[in-house]
Design an enzyme around this catalytic site. Structure first.
Site, PDB file in Angstrom:
ATOM      1  N   GLU A  11       0.601  -1.099  -0.030  1.00  0.00           N
ATOM      2  CA  GLU A  11      -0.197   0.232   0.096  1.00  0.00           C
ATOM      3  C   GLU A  11       0.807   1.068  -0.155  1.00  0.00           C
ATOM      4  O   GLU A  11       1.772   1.281   0.895  1.00  0.00           O
ATOM      5  CB  GLU A  11      -0.964  -0.090   1.353  1.00  0.00           C
ATOM      6  CG  GLU A  11      -1.757  -1.101   1.223  1.00  0.00           C
ATOM      7  CD  GLU A  11      -3.067  -1.233   0.261  1.00  0.00           C
ATOM      8  OE1 GLU A  11      -3.201   0.631  -0.367  1.00  0.00           O
ATOM      9  OE2 GLU A  11      -4.152  -1.642  -0.169  1.00  0.00           O
ATOM     10  N   CYS A  67      -2.359   9.506   2.063  1.00  0.00           N
ATOM     11  CA  CYS A  67      -2.819   8.973   0.501  1.00  0.00           C
ATOM     12  C   CYS A  67      -3.658   9.191  -0.505  1.00  0.00           C
ATOM     13  O   CYS A  67      -2.400   9.184  -1.425  1.00  0.00           O
ATOM     14  CB  CYS A  67      -2.095   7.277   1.098  1.00  0.00           C
ATOM     15  SG  CYS A  67      -3.034   6.275   1.376  1.00  0.00           S
TER      16      CYS A  67
HETATM   17  P1  NAD Z   1       7.612   4.968   5.027  1.00  0.00           P
HETATM   18  O1  NAD Z   1       8.360   4.381   3.689  1.00  0.00           O
HETATM   19  O2  NAD Z   1       8.984   6.172   5.231  1.00  0.00           O
HETATM   20  O3  NAD Z   1       7.773   3.816   5.784  1.00  0.00           O
HETATM   21  C1  NAD Z   1       6.925   3.215   5.645  1.00  0.00           C
HETATM   22  C2  NAD Z   1       7.220   2.318   7.490  1.00  0.00           C
HETATM   23  O4  NAD Z   1       8.111   1.012   6.565  1.00  0.00           O
HETATM   24  C3  NAD Z   1       7.945   2.887   9.095  1.00  0.00           C
HETATM   25  O5  NAD Z   1       7.437   1.873   9.780  1.00  0.00           O
HETATM   26  C4  NAD Z   1       9.156   2.261   8.282  1.00  0.00           C
HETATM   27  O6  NAD Z   1       9.870   2.034   9.365  1.00  0.00           O
HETATM   28  C5  NAD Z   1       8.975   1.244   7.567  1.00  0.00           C
HETATM   29  N1  NAD Z   1      10.397   0.818   6.831  1.00  0.00           N
HETATM   30  C6  NAD Z   1      11.393   1.623   6.100  1.00  0.00           C
HETATM   31  N2  NAD Z   1      12.599   1.135   5.412  1.00  0.00           N
HETATM   32  C7  NAD Z   1      12.171  -0.105   5.194  1.00  0.00           C
HETATM   33  C8  NAD Z   1      12.862  -1.283   4.931  1.00  0.00           C
HETATM   34  N3  NAD Z   1      14.114  -0.943   4.615  1.00  0.00           N
HETATM   35  N4  NAD Z   1      12.975  -2.463   5.229  1.00  0.00           N
HETATM   36  C9  NAD Z   1      10.858  -2.775   5.867  1.00  0.00           C
HETATM   37  N5  NAD Z   1      10.099  -1.714   6.338  1.00  0.00           N
HETATM   38  C10 NAD Z   1      10.711  -0.263   6.474  1.00  0.00           C
HETATM   39  O7  NAD Z   1       6.262   5.764   4.823  1.00  0.00           O
HETATM   40  P2  NAD Z   1       6.017   7.203   6.113  1.00  0.00           P
HETATM   41  O8  NAD Z   1       6.227   7.928   5.573  1.00  0.00           O
HETATM   42  O9  NAD Z   1       5.081   6.427   7.328  1.00  0.00           O
HETATM   43  O10 NAD Z   1       4.655   6.894   5.113  1.00  0.00           O
HETATM   44  C11 NAD Z   1       4.135   7.739   3.861  1.00  0.00           C
HETATM   45  C12 NAD Z   1       3.587   6.820   2.864  1.00  0.00           C
HETATM   46  O11 NAD Z   1       3.163   6.274   3.156  1.00  0.00           O
HETATM   47  C13 NAD Z   1       3.126   7.784   1.866  1.00  0.00           C
HETATM   48  O12 NAD Z   1       4.150   8.186   0.851  1.00  0.00           O
HETATM   49  C14 NAD Z   1       2.018   7.335   1.278  1.00  0.00           C
HETATM   50  O13 NAD Z   1       1.062   8.266   0.914  1.00  0.00           O
HETATM   51  C15 NAD Z   1       1.746   6.522   1.838  1.00  0.00           C
HETATM   52  N6  NAD Z   1       0.515   5.216   1.972  1.00  0.00           N
HETATM   53  C16 NAD Z   1      -0.490   4.568   1.735  1.00  0.00           C
HETATM   54  C17 NAD Z   1      -1.413   4.170   2.262  1.00  0.00           C
HETATM   55  C18 NAD Z   1      -2.358   3.232   1.815  1.00  0.00           C
HETATM   56  O14 NAD Z   1      -3.126   2.435   2.048  1.00  0.00           O
HETATM   57  N7  NAD Z   1      -1.970   2.407   0.527  1.00  0.00           N
HETATM   58  C19 NAD Z   1      -1.952   4.502   3.606  1.00  0.00           C
HETATM   59  C20 NAD Z   1      -1.003   6.232   4.396  1.00  0.00           C
HETATM   60  C21 NAD Z   1       0.037   5.969   3.684  1.00  0.00           C
END
Ligand code: NAD
Length: 496
Positions: free
Chosen positions: A241, A275
């Site tokens: 997602e 998002c």
């Molecule tokens: P992010 O990708 O920075 O982090 C998301 C999660 O991934 C965090 O828990 C982080 O610690 C973890 N993470 C980071 N690097 C990782 C790795 N190498 N391996 C495993 N886990 C890792 O995103 P964010 O800043 O927390 O969220 C914002 C983003 O999420 C935006 O792009 C937004 O559009 C998207 N989003 C999508 C949805 C959806 O349902 N499609 C919903 C909410 C947010």
């Protein structure tokens, strides 16, 4: 919760984004600790699966009750860690609680055993399809909707019969911990069915490699690719997602007051950190001037802040402020104009309506994740659709049209997983509808029937009811059967 200004290396601080002050301090879980959590979850998953749909529905209901009764307390934590206004936090929790109810109630209908018509060639077989759980699911969450978003995986994975290890975002660990603590309180005998691990990306990566049966990731595309790479090592399936660059299309004859109101909410609620937020609006020639006037006068009434009555809060991640500023600056440098806002005060970004922004500006091409929106004049709906779909993302979107029939026709042509007609983000409040995107927005679905199946493996069973006079799948098959089979196939399919 403890608080420390300089946390030692094996802990980290979550901050209040409005003030930058430490909210709470959390462990950075190591690979070994993450693996141990998965081992405990594996042991707990057997008891959980054995409860059956009715038993799990009861336990999910207890969790839902616990959250609902203490909703203001959770909303306070969301406000403190994410920054969104308390009423918006309440709205988010309300939707999440509804999803727990839906998942618990519908799991048996969607996943339970069902008879499948075996077809003429296998008429001697009784065919059954059912959807058993994977076992243990790892959920990696974001911070922007720290309750609603992970709940789309947590509730559905649990209802399907899985145990879950949850790693919330490093920006909202207290919200994640609150949810897990509420589960433990509601279901103390099944405490290890839902566990928490905290930390940064490496802790999430450790979860991918810790022996889970599936990862449900919500976040941006770059870490998403890393998650997929880590999961590929163990052939662990993933649900992705990711982000979006959603548009609203406003057609001639649409209710412009309603469209402007919806565009603003879609673009600026939660400080634009949504998002499925609206980042671009394409308005047809006949509606453009009136729409722009409507949206700017409405935007001028919004004010960011952390106090009661603020329209939206601060930017949660300090690093995001620079990205938003760069997108605004790029739009202005390329000939765009900010009719409102365009300014930043610390973590607070003023509501920014941008016009005349070229399509190659980053404000149009990249996810901004701030309270900004571009409004662009287009000759007709065809051009609006072309521009809407000219993105590598494909999460959601909105359409405003005079008739809802025309709106739905336009919605069908938007390349995305979800579109609302004469409304914004409304699909997210319908638990029975699947939620997810295409392209860079990811794949797989949370919510609805598809969201339940996402956390299961299809299991097909055939049971022989009687032996056929001639066995087709036997080395004793008589030679003449082949000729008979050719005749039967011609009869059944040859006239097509
Ligand atoms: P992010 O990708 O920075 O982090 C998301 C999660 O991934 C965090 O828990 C982080 O610690 C973890 N993470 C980071 N690097 C990782 C790795 N190498 N391996 C495993 N886990 C890792 O995103 P964010 O800043 O927390 O969220 C914002 C983003 O999420 C935006 O792009 C937004 O559009 C998207 N989003 C999508 C949805 C959806 O349902 N499609 C919903 C909410 C947010």
């Amino acid at each position: 919760m403890t608080a420390a200004v300089d946390a030692p290396a094996d802990t980290f601080n979550s901050l209040d984004p409005a003030t930058g002050k430490v909210h709470s301090t959390w462990p950075v879980h190591t690979d070994a600790q993450v693996q141990a959590a998965v081992v405990r979850a594996r042991a707990a998953s057997a008891d959980w699966a054995a409860l059956g749909y009715a038993g799990r529905k009861e336990r999910l209901s207890a969790w839902r009750g616990e959250i609902a009764r203490r909703m203001p307390e959770l909303a306070d934590v969301v406000h403190a860690e994410n920054g969104k206004p308390f009423p918006d936090a309440v709205l988010e929790i309300t939707l999440a609680v509804d999803h727990i109810a839906w998942a618990g109630k519908n799991a048996r209908r969607v996943l339970g055993p069902r008879r499948i018509w075996p077809g003429a060639m296998a008429a001697n077989q009784a065919a059954t399809l059912e959807y058993p759980p994977f076992g243990v699911i790892g959920v990696i969450g974001p911070w922007n909707y720290p309750v609603f978003t992970p709940m789309g995986s947590l509730a559905y994975a649990l209802a399907a019969g899985n145990a879950v290890v949850f790693k919330p975002s490093e920006h909202t660990p207290a919200v994640g911990a609150w949810l897990v603590e509420a589960w433990k309180k509601a279901n103390p005998d099944l405490a290890e069915v839902l566990q928490l691990v905290t930390g940064f990306g490496p802790t999430g990566a450790a979860l991918c490699r810790a022996g889970v049966d599936k990862i449900a990731f919500t976040g941006s595309a770059a870490p998403g690719r890393k998650v997929m790479a880590a999961c590929a090592e163990g052939l662990v399936p993933v649900l992705m997602e990711c982000g979006g660059k959603d548009s609203m299309i406003v057609d001639d004859g649409a209710d412009l007051s309603a469209a402007a109101d919806a565009a603003l909410w879609g673009a600026m609620s939660n400080a634009g950190q949504t998002c499925i937020g609206i980042e671009r609006v394409y308005v047809t020639e006949g509606s453009y001037d009136a729409f722009v006037s409507e949206i700017t006068s409405r935007a001028a009434k919004l004010h960011p802040g952390s106090e009661e009555g603020a329209s939206y809060g601060p930017i949660t991640m300090p690093s995001q402020v620079g990205i938003i500023q760069r997108h605004i600056a790029d739009a202005l440098a390329k000939g765009g104009r900010a009719l409102t806002g365009g300014t930043v005060d610390g973590a607070f970004v003023a509501p920014t309506v941008l016009v005349d922004v070229p399509e190659d500006s980053t404000a149009v091409t990249e996810e901004t994740f701030g309270p900004t929106v571009t409004v662009t004049r287009v000759p007709d709906v065809e051009e609006a659709l072309r521009r809407t779909n000219a993105t590598s993302y494909g999460l959601a979107g909105a359409v405003f049209a005079k008739s809802s029939k025309k709106g739905v026709e336009i919605a069908r042509r938007v390349r995305s997983g979800m579109t609302s007609v004469n409304g914004v983000i409304t699909f997210a409040s319908v638990p029975g509808l699947p939620f997810g995107g295409v392209g860079e927005s990811g794949f797989g679905r949370i919510h609805g029937d598809d969201g339940l199946r996402e956390f299961t493996r299809a299991k097909a069973i055939t049971r022989q009811r009687f032996a056929l006079p001639v066995a087709l799948t036997s080395f004793d098959r008589p030679e003449k059967v082949t000729g008979q089979l050719v005749k039967v196939v011609k009869l059944l399919h040859g006239r097509g």
